[in-house]
Design a protein around this motif. Structure first.
Motif, PDB file in Angstrom:
ATOM      1  N   ILE A  91       0.800  -1.222   0.000  1.00 24.01           N
ATOM      2  CA  ILE A  91       0.000   0.000   0.000  1.00 24.01           C
ATOM      3  C   ILE A  91       0.842   1.287   0.000  1.00 24.01           C
ATOM      4  O   ILE A  91       0.566   2.183  -0.802  1.00 24.01           O
ATOM      5  CB  ILE A  91      -1.021  -0.019   1.156  1.00 24.01           C
ATOM      6  N   PRO A  92       1.879   1.427   0.849  1.00 25.48           N
ATOM      7  CA  PRO A  92       2.638   2.684   0.818  1.00 25.48           C
ATOM      8  C   PRO A  92       3.314   2.937  -0.534  1.00 25.48           C
ATOM      9  O   PRO A  92       3.421   4.083  -0.972  1.00 25.48           O
ATOM     10  CB  PRO A  92       3.685   2.514   1.920  1.00 25.48           C
ATOM     11  N   SER A 110       0.698   3.902  -3.109  1.00 20.98           N
ATOM     12  CA  SER A 110       0.343   5.301  -2.850  1.00 20.98           C
ATOM     13  C   SER A 110       1.384   6.244  -3.429  1.00 20.98           C
ATOM     14  O   SER A 110       1.047   7.291  -3.989  1.00 20.98           O
ATOM     15  CB  SER A 110       0.214   5.550  -1.346  1.00 20.98           C
ATOM     16  N   TYR A 111       2.660   5.885  -3.315  1.00 23.99           N
ATOM     17  CA  TYR A 111       3.738   6.713  -3.871  1.00 23.99           C
ATOM     18  C   TYR A 111       3.587   6.856  -5.388  1.00 23.99           C
ATOM     19  O   TYR A 111       3.620   7.963  -5.920  1.00 23.99           O
ATOM     20  CB  TYR A 111       5.105   6.108  -3.525  1.00 23.99           C
ATOM     21  N   SER A 144       0.976   6.377  -7.233  1.00 20.09           N
ATOM     22  CA  SER A 144      -0.254   7.096  -7.534  1.00 20.09           C
ATOM     23  C   SER A 144      -0.060   8.598  -7.312  1.00 20.09           C
ATOM     24  O   SER A 144      -0.447   9.423  -8.142  1.00 20.09           O
ATOM     25  CB  SER A 144      -1.382   6.566  -6.660  1.00 20.09           C
ATOM     26  N   ALA A 145       0.548   8.980  -6.197  1.00 17.15           N
ATOM     27  CA  ALA A 145       0.788  10.395  -5.879  1.00 17.15           C
ATOM     28  C   ALA A 145       1.768  11.027  -6.862  1.00 17.15           C
ATOM     29  O   ALA A 145       1.682  12.227  -7.135  1.00 17.15           O
ATOM     30  CB  ALA A 145       1.320  10.524  -4.452  1.00 17.15           C
ATOM     31  N   CYS A 205       3.609  10.377   1.590  1.00 14.67           N
ATOM     32  CA  CYS A 205       3.816   8.923   1.554  1.00 14.67           C
ATOM     33  C   CYS A 205       4.985   8.502   2.447  1.00 14.67           C
ATOM     34  O   CYS A 205       5.174   7.314   2.717  1.00 14.67           O
ATOM     35  CB  CYS A 205       4.095   8.458   0.124  1.00 14.67           C
ATOM     36  N   LYS A 242       4.228   3.767   6.002  1.00 17.37           N
ATOM     37  CA  LYS A 242       4.918   4.878   5.327  1.00 17.37           C
ATOM     38  C   LYS A 242       6.259   4.388   4.767  1.00 17.37           C
ATOM     39  O   LYS A 242       6.779   3.346   5.156  1.00 17.37           O
ATOM     40  CB  LYS A 242       5.199   6.028   6.304  1.00 17.37           C
TER      41      LYS A 242
END
Length: 108
Positions: free
Chosen positions: A7-8, A11-12, A14-15, A26, A100
């Protein structure tokens, strides 16, 4: 088949399509990023690193593979954009702490 990323890390990536603030969130407060021979420590430095890179280059990043190597998670991603050598496959070595990113080193 869609690549399953922790997930982290998902997220990275995606961001990374959005803004530098989202990317910096992130990371842990004192995270370290190593990229292009420079080291950035802390969220403020990471936010500036990403903002500078986004100003300098326009690119897309497509994660292709993910593996665990020692204590790191290594993601190979294809970057395509307006930078010298494009497209290029880069390896992202992530160190995670909870939900994170605590460290990231990007190497060709």
């Amino acid at each position: 088949m869609k690549l399953e990323l922790p997930i982290p890390i998902a997220s990275y990536f995606s961001a990374d399509r959005g803004d530098s603030e989202a990317v910096s969130q992130c990371f842990t407060e004192y995270a370290v990023v190593k990229d292009e021979g420079h080291t950035y420590q802390g969220r403020a430095a990471i936010k500036k690193w990403k903002a500078d890179a986004s100003t300098k280059y326009q690119y897309t990043s497509e994660p292709l593979a993910c593996e665990r190597k020692d204590e790191k998670i290594v993601v190979t991603s294809r970057l395509t954009g307006n930078f010298p050598g494009s497209p290029v496959n880069l390896r992202f070595f992530f160190g995670l702490e909870g939900n994170k990113i605590a460290s990231l080193e990007i190497i060709p």
